[in-house]
Design a protein around this motif. Structure first.
Motif, PDB file in Angstrom:
ATOM      1  N   ASP A 321       8.824  -5.056  18.335  1.00 40.57           N
ATOM      2  CA  ASP A 321       7.865  -3.969  18.385  1.00 40.57           C
ATOM      3  C   ASP A 321       7.177  -3.486  17.020  1.00 40.57           C
ATOM      4  O   ASP A 321       6.341  -3.002  17.102  1.00 40.57           O
ATOM      5  N   ARG A 322       8.201  -3.989  15.918  1.00 44.28           N
ATOM      6  CA  ARG A 322       7.425  -3.918  14.687  1.00 44.28           C
ATOM      7  C   ARG A 322       6.939  -5.290  14.021  1.00 44.28           C
ATOM      8  O   ARG A 322       7.800  -5.753  13.147  1.00 44.28           O
ATOM      9  N   VAL A 323       6.011  -5.669  14.295  1.00 44.18           N
ATOM     10  CA  VAL A 323       5.345  -6.898  13.751  1.00 44.18           C
ATOM     11  C   VAL A 323       3.954  -6.522  12.941  1.00 44.18           C
ATOM     12  O   VAL A 323       3.217  -6.097  13.891  1.00 44.18           O
ATOM     13  N   LEU A 324       3.808  -6.762  11.681  1.00 41.34           N
ATOM     14  CA  LEU A 324       2.652  -6.381  11.058  1.00 41.34           C
ATOM     15  C   LEU A 324       2.141  -7.358  10.113  1.00 41.34           C
ATOM     16  O   LEU A 324       3.034  -8.127   9.666  1.00 41.34           O
ATOM     17  N   PRO A 325       0.968  -7.532   9.775  1.00 37.49           N
ATOM     18  CA  PRO A 325       0.406  -8.551   8.860  1.00 37.49           C
ATOM     19  C   PRO A 325       1.143  -8.191   7.536  1.00 37.49           C
ATOM     20  O   PRO A 325       1.271  -6.985   7.298  1.00 37.49           O
ATOM     21  N   VAL A 326       1.266  -9.071   6.674  1.00 39.13           N
ATOM     22  CA  VAL A 326       1.824  -8.894   5.351  1.00 39.13           C
ATOM     23  C   VAL A 326       1.088  -7.943   4.504  1.00 39.13           C
ATOM     24  O   VAL A 326       1.355  -7.163   3.830  1.00 39.13           O
ATOM     25  N   ALA A 327      -0.334  -8.250   4.801  1.00 38.66           N
ATOM     26  CA  ALA A 327      -1.214  -7.136   3.957  1.00 38.66           C
ATOM     27  C   ALA A 327      -1.262  -5.797   4.265  1.00 38.66           C
ATOM     28  O   ALA A 327      -1.546  -5.089   3.493  1.00 38.66           O
ATOM     29  N   ALA A 328      -0.565  -5.566   5.390  1.00 36.46           N
ATOM     30  CA  ALA A 328      -0.627  -4.203   5.864  1.00 36.46           C
ATOM     31  C   ALA A 328       0.984  -3.562   5.277  1.00 36.46           C
ATOM     32  O   ALA A 328       1.121  -2.216   5.500  1.00 36.46           O
ATOM     33  N   LEU A 329       1.630  -4.470   4.696  1.00 41.17           N
ATOM     34  CA  LEU A 329       2.958  -3.855   4.043  1.00 41.17           C
ATOM     35  C   LEU A 329       2.692  -2.745   2.968  1.00 41.17           C
ATOM     36  O   LEU A 329       3.172  -1.847   2.742  1.00 41.17           O
ATOM     37  N   ALA A 330       1.334  -2.946   2.206  1.00 39.13           N
ATOM     38  CA  ALA A 330       0.979  -2.270   1.060  1.00 39.13           C
ATOM     39  C   ALA A 330       0.646  -0.751   1.681  1.00 39.13           C
ATOM     40  O   ALA A 330       0.769   0.195   0.792  1.00 39.13           O
ATOM     41  N   THR A 331       0.533  -0.489   3.055  1.00 38.17           N
ATOM     42  CA  THR A 331       0.342   0.871   3.538  1.00 38.17           C
ATOM     43  C   THR A 331       1.613   1.538   3.699  1.00 38.17           C
ATOM     44  O   THR A 331       1.532   2.694   4.352  1.00 38.17           O
ATOM     45  N   THR A 332       2.803   0.808   3.521  1.00 36.90           N
ATOM     46  CA  THR A 332       3.966   1.480   3.976  1.00 36.90           C
ATOM     47  C   THR A 332       4.684   1.580   2.413  1.00 36.90           C
ATOM     48  O   THR A 332       4.360   1.276   1.288  1.00 36.90           O
ATOM     49  N   GLU A 333       5.858   2.165   2.556  1.00 39.74           N
ATOM     50  CA  GLU A 333       6.605   2.595   1.245  1.00 39.74           C
ATOM     51  C   GLU A 333       7.551   1.378   0.897  1.00 39.74           C
ATOM     52  O   GLU A 333       8.240   1.285  -0.107  1.00 39.74           O
ATOM     53  N   LEU A 334       7.597   0.164   1.779  1.00 36.25           N
ATOM     54  CA  LEU A 334       8.615  -0.727   1.573  1.00 36.25           C
ATOM     55  C   LEU A 334       8.546  -1.499   0.403  1.00 36.25           C
ATOM     56  O   LEU A 334       9.575  -1.713  -0.178  1.00 36.25           O
ATOM     57  N   PRO A 335       7.462  -2.070   0.109  1.00 39.73           N
ATOM     58  CA  PRO A 335       7.357  -2.911  -1.252  1.00 39.73           C
ATOM     59  C   PRO A 335       7.725  -2.107  -2.338  1.00 39.73           C
ATOM     60  O   PRO A 335       7.818  -2.861  -3.470  1.00 39.73           O
ATOM     61  N   ARG A 336       7.903  -0.832  -2.543  1.00 36.90           N
ATOM     62  CA  ARG A 336       8.014   0.007  -3.763  1.00 36.90           C
ATOM     63  C   ARG A 336       9.597  -0.199  -3.985  1.00 36.90           C
ATOM     64  O   ARG A 336       9.989   0.053  -5.030  1.00 36.90           O
ATOM     65  N   SER A 337      10.377  -0.691  -2.994  1.00 40.29           N
ATOM     66  CA  SER A 337      11.795  -0.882  -3.166  1.00 40.29           C
ATOM     67  C   SER A 337      12.101  -2.461  -3.843  1.00 40.29           C
ATOM     68  O   SER A 337      11.754  -3.416  -3.041  1.00 40.29           O
ATOM     69  N   PRO A 338      12.394  -2.507  -4.967  1.00 45.11           N
ATOM     70  CA  PRO A 338      12.869  -3.904  -5.309  1.00 45.11           C
ATOM     71  C   PRO A 338      13.657  -4.930  -4.702  1.00 45.11           C
ATOM     72  O   PRO A 338      13.512  -5.909  -4.413  1.00 45.11           O
ATOM     73  N   VAL A 339      14.566  -3.980  -4.255  1.00 48.24           N
ATOM     74  CA  VAL A 339      15.779  -4.824  -3.132  1.00 48.24           C
ATOM     75  C   VAL A 339      15.025  -5.149  -2.128  1.00 48.24           C
ATOM     76  O   VAL A 339      15.124  -6.374  -1.709  1.00 48.24           O
ATOM     77  N   TRP A 340      14.110  -4.334  -1.366  1.00 46.37           N
ATOM     78  CA  TRP A 340      13.191  -4.779  -0.270  1.00 46.37           C
ATOM     79  C   TRP A 340      12.441  -5.967  -0.371  1.00 46.37           C
ATOM     80  O   TRP A 340      12.387  -7.034   0.186  1.00 46.37           O
ATOM     81  N   LEU A 341      11.723  -5.956  -1.653  1.00 45.51           N
ATOM     82  CA  LEU A 341      10.800  -6.845  -2.064  1.00 45.51           C
ATOM     83  C   LEU A 341      11.489  -8.014  -2.164  1.00 45.51           C
ATOM     84  O   LEU A 341      10.866  -9.197  -1.774  1.00 45.51           O
ATOM     85  N   ALA A 342      12.763  -8.165  -2.984  1.00 43.69           N
ATOM     86  CA  ALA A 342      13.437  -9.285  -3.183  1.00 43.69           C
ATOM     87  C   ALA A 342      13.763  -9.937  -1.842  1.00 43.69           C
ATOM     88  O   ALA A 342      13.890 -11.357  -1.595  1.00 43.69           O
ATOM     89  N   GLU A 343      14.449  -9.310  -0.795  1.00 43.70           N
ATOM     90  CA  GLU A 343      14.933  -9.591   0.414  1.00 43.70           C
ATOM     91  C   GLU A 343      13.538 -10.319   1.131  1.00 43.70           C
ATOM     92  O   GLU A 343      13.879 -11.230   1.689  1.00 43.70           O
ATOM     93  N   PHE A 344      12.388  -9.692   1.165  1.00 40.62           N
ATOM     94  CA  PHE A 344      11.088 -10.409   1.817  1.00 40.62           C
ATOM     95  C   PHE A 344      10.904 -11.563   1.162  1.00 40.62           C
ATOM     96  O   PHE A 344      10.460 -12.494   1.769  1.00 40.62           O
TER      97      PHE A 344
END
Length: 494
Positions: A321-344
């Motif tokens: 249900d939540r499938v988004l292009p990597v380019a759209a990640l910048a429109t969320t808060e997710l990449p601002r977390s170093p932990v999330w970014l490392a996991e991705f």
């Protein structure tokens, strides 16, 4: 085929005629759009092997480029992985340039005039896109096309991030995904006997012994110059020429216009390969332990012309249900977390390097690569679409006992450098760098991610060698050179 882009003033006049409510916002967005395009251009000037740049000298006040004619070009120290606009002025022999088109004109290099026109187009189109964007909602989109319409700025590193030569203001508003239109695709009926078909062409797009090929309205008017029958409503996706149909599948249409670097038609070669590539990708997915899925090609057809062809693919949403292009990640808060970014980064590198070891290099940039998220936003897996630009190594496949598909042409290569460039240049220098947004964030994410990866020769190359990236500015200044050209960026792990 294309009418030339109007001058800035004419662009504004046309906007005033078709969307007067956007004029004030468009005007306000112009300075930021100029800085965004200038920042991308300065990145190319400082990091690409341009023949008329003879030396690059770093100093306390910034970076100076020595040109072959004796002039000097000076600007700030560049971060090759930054996505925010950091450059507002560059000085050519002391003369300040805030406008990227004006700078390129002033440089007076071969093919610079055409490139300057594209840069001017990129600035005004980007300002228009930003002027028409909606405030981001905390509620996540439901449909896959809604995610794609949130991506306003286009390519994070290409100076032609929003260049759409040949499109009027009205056409940009009518067809650009960031403007959220509903596009009416037409049908061109073609005798089935005159078509090359790969896979299964759907019954709903047939009329007796004729195929009904979906055609983008811009293509019908400007290239085919013919009327079309009534077709289907669809939502445009990031690539502009690919649209989401109401019942789910995506249709990739021929759109013979230059978007960023390339003219976006559909080659007869890619139609002929599409079914074989799709079946091959399904066998690869079985070896990926759920890390990576590929959208299936449902059918592809061409009337023996790159200007009249279409590809039908399943929607990435079949994988969550939540499938988004990597380019759209910048429109969320997710990449601002170093932990999330490392996991991705760990997920993306694990999948990409494993597939490369098998013998397949993905073009895993922010448009082709999608991420599957959990309800909490954790990255669970990846989805890849558009197989036309992958590279396949028969030697590596054979080494792993994977049957070699019956393919030929540009997708087949055993050249290690070509394979690594394809993956690293798109995934690391593209998708991961664009998501991280800076050299510091990228380095921290990669340092964490690589600790748990198998030590393969490909990983060693990623850790120890300069990072390959497409020389996007050089490519636009080399119209007679076919194919990709490359540069090397500082290794973010160095």
């Amino acid at each position: 085929m294309h009418r030339p882009r109007a001058a800035d003033a004419e662009f504004a006049e046309e906007l005033a005629a078709v969307r007067p409510d956007l004029v004030a916002r468009y005007t306000a967005e112009l300075p930021g759009a100029r800085a965004a395009v200038l920042s991308r251009l300065w990145r190319g000037l400082t990091h690409e092997p341009l023949p008329w740049v003879t030396a690059r000298e770093a100093g306390r006040e910034g970076l100076t480029l020595r040109l072959s004619d004796g002039r000097r070009l000076h600007g700030p120290h560049p971060d090759p992985f930054a996505t925010a606009a950091q450059v507002t002025v560059v000085r050519l022999d002391g003369v300040a340039h805030e406008d990227p088109a004006g700078l390129m004109t002033g440089l007076g290099v071969p093919h610079g005039a055409d490139f300057a026109a594209e840069l001017a187009d990129s600035v005004v189109s980007l300002a228009l896109s930003r002027a028409d964007r909606l405030p981001l909602s905390e509620q996540w989109p439901v449909s896959d096309w809604e995610w794609e319409q949130r991506v306003v700025d286009g390519h994070p590193y290409h100076p032609n991030c929003r260049s759409r030569p040949g499109f009027s203001v009205a056409e940009q508003l009518a067809y650009g995904p960031e403007h959220r239109p509903l596009v009416r695709l037409g049908f061109v009926p073609v005798p089935a006997a005159e078509c090359l078909v790969s896979g299964v062409w759907p019954a709903g797009m047939r009329d007796g012994d004729r195929l009904l090929l979906p055609v983008h309205p811009w293509q019908a008017e400007h290239v085919l110059k013919r009327s079309v029958t009534e077709g289907l409503d669809a939502h445009p996706l990031m690539s502009l020429r690919t649209l989401a149909l109401a019942d789910g599948p995506h249709v990739k249409t021929a759109l013979s216009a230059r978007i960023t670097s390339s003219v976006r038609d559909i080659s007869v070669y890619s139609i002929g390969m599409s079914a074989t590539l799709s079946e091959f990708a399904e066998t690869l997915a079985e070896r990926m332990d759920g890390l990576l899925h590929f959208t299936r090609t449902l059918g592809a057809a061409t009337a023996d012309s790159p200007d009249l062809a279409a590809v039908l693919r399943e929607s990435p949403q079949v994988y969550g249900d939540r499938v988004l292009p990597v380019a759209a990640l910048a429109t969320t808060e997710l990449p601002r977390s170093p932990v999330w970014l490392a996991e991705f980064a760990r997920l993306a590198l694990t999948a990409g390097l494993r597939l490369l070891e098998f013998g397949v290099a993905l073009e895993g940039h922010g448009q082709n690569l999608l991420v599957v998220l959990s309800e909490s936003g954790a990255p669970l897996g990846l989805v890849y679409r558009d197989l036309a630009d992958i590279r396949i190594s028969p030697a590596r496949l054979a080494r792993h006992g994977i049957p070699v598909p019956a393919l030929s042409g540009r997708v087949v290569t055993d050249d290690v450098r070509t394979l690594r460039r394809k993956l690293f240049g798109s995934l690391v220098a593209g998708a991961l760098a664009g998501t991280a947004g800076s050299a510091t964030a990228l380095r921290e994410a990669l340092e964490s991610a690589v600790r748990e990866l198998p030590r393969t020769p490909d990983l060693a190359a990623l850790l120890e060698e300069p990072l390959p990236a497409k020389a996007l500015t050089l490519m636009r200044l080399s119209p007679g050179t076919p194919g990709d050209q490359w540069t090397e960026l500082p290794n973010p792990l160095g």
